[in-house]
Motif scaffolding. Structure first.
Motif, PDB file in Angstrom:
ATOM      1  N   ASN A  68       0.812  -1.216   0.000  1.00  0.00           N
ATOM      2  CA  ASN A  68       0.000   0.000   0.000  1.00  0.00           C
ATOM      3  C   ASN A  68       0.845   1.265   0.000  1.00  0.00           C
ATOM      4  N   ARG A 108      -4.312  10.855  -6.954  1.00  0.00           N
ATOM      5  CA  ARG A 108      -4.006   9.797  -7.919  1.00  0.00           C
ATOM      6  C   ARG A 108      -3.886  10.408  -9.313  1.00  0.00           C
ATOM      7  N   ASP A 152      -4.134   2.794  -0.040  1.00  0.00           N
ATOM      8  CA  ASP A 152      -4.353   2.449  -1.440  1.00  0.00           C
ATOM      9  C   ASP A 152      -3.451   1.288  -1.842  1.00  0.00           C
TER      10      ASP A 152
END
Length: 323
Positions: free
Chosen positions: A134, A234, A164
């Motif tokens: 992550n 992102r 994430d």
């Protein structure tokens, strides 16, 4: 008399870290006897860690010396007017065998007032990630100062953080004020402002060999944390071959994705140096008078004075960075 500038490579500055691993040696071929290499500083002008040229006629010269000698020929007129004899970017490879501490970086104003430094806006490009690894970026719910401090005091900060799962090629833009951490099993390239100012807010209650916990910067961090930042970290980007695909453009740097499988002509129209970070394969950078190869895990700087050059590769992936 000044030598003619050419594409420059530098000796990596390797950093032993409590959370570091072996991938920088085994995957990126960095040579070192250090047991836990967490970081390879590829191009640095941080005080005490200035990069040294490793190729060509300027071998053994420092980046600082080059700046003082070549000035705008090295970094571009607008950059030299703004930064003077201070190189504006720090390029790193990072290997996290363990989770890094939860941290954030102050903005330019806070960093200048408190540390006489630049702030630290940065971006990450994931080069390799173990299964289920992550990155931690931002909070997983609407956050207030009070709720944050409550979890910090109770040592339950991970409960309110956003985890994430990542894979190779994933890219993140980490603005100043955004809480973040690299998780165990991730190796990435990092592009950032020249700054080493980090506020550590949580370190998983780890202790060193003497049972000491690492210093936390709870009070400094409170003013610097962005508790209500947009969910835009992102990065989506195109991967069209043999052309520069913009990933991140901010006041501090512009980074593009460049997949090369032939010979391409590049014209430097940015009044800036251009840095190439090879994240897969290998490529040849060729000017009228000089040629240099960069392989996966290597970084090269094309000085601003070089206006035209070729990149030749069968199958290479590069990150292209300018200011």
């Amino acid at each position: 008399m000044k030598n003619t500038l050419y594409p420059l490579k530098f000796r990596p500055i390797l950093k032993d870290k409590i959370w570091g691993g072996t991938k920088l040696k085994t995957i990126l071929q960095k040579e070192s006897s250090l047991p836990n290499i967490g970081e390879s500083w590829e191009i640095s002008d941080v005080e005490g860690d200035t990069s040294i040229v490793s190729n060509g006629n300027l071998e053994n010269q420092s980046l600082k010396q080059l700046l003082q000698l070549y000035k705008d020929e090295l970094i571009g007129k607008k950059n030299y007017e703004k930064f003077g004899d201070k190189f504006p970017l720090l390029i790193k490879f990072i290997d996290a065998k363990q989770d890094l501490s939860i941290q954030l970086h102050p903005n330019d104003a806070l960093a200048k007032a408190r540390h006489n430094s630049f702030g630290k806006t940065e971006m990450w490009y994931v080069m390799q990630a173990d299964e289920d690894s992550n990155l931690i970026v931002d909070f997983n719910q609407k956050m207030t100062t009070e709720l944050y401090l409550e979890h910090l005091e109770q040592k339950t900060l991970p409960q309110i953080l956003n985890f994430d799962k990542v894979k190779a090629g994933d890219t993140y833009f980490i603005e100043v004020g955004r809480v973040h951490a690299i998780g165990a099993g991730v190796m990435l390239a990092e592009i950032q402002q020249t700054s080493d100012i980090t506020y550590r807010i949580y370190d998983w209650d780890r202790t060193d060999d003497f049972d000491n916990e690492r210093e936390l910067h709870t009070d400094l961090a409170i003013d610097a944390i962005g508790f209500d930042m947009p969910n835009n970290f992102r990065v989506k980007y195109s991967k069209k071959p043999n052309q520069s695909n913009e990933m991140v453009s901010c006041p501090y740097f512009t980074t593009s994705y460049l997949k090369v499988d032939q010979e391409i002509q590049k014209e430097n129209t940015h009044d800036s140096f251009v840095i190439y970070i090879c994240v897969e394969g290998e490529a040849q950078i060729k000017t009228e008078t000089y040629s240099e190869v960069i392989k996966k895990g290597e970084t090269l700087l094309v000085p601003a004075a070089i206006s035209s050059y070729q990149i030749i590769a069968n199958d290479a992936t590069l990150l292209e960075v300018y200011v």
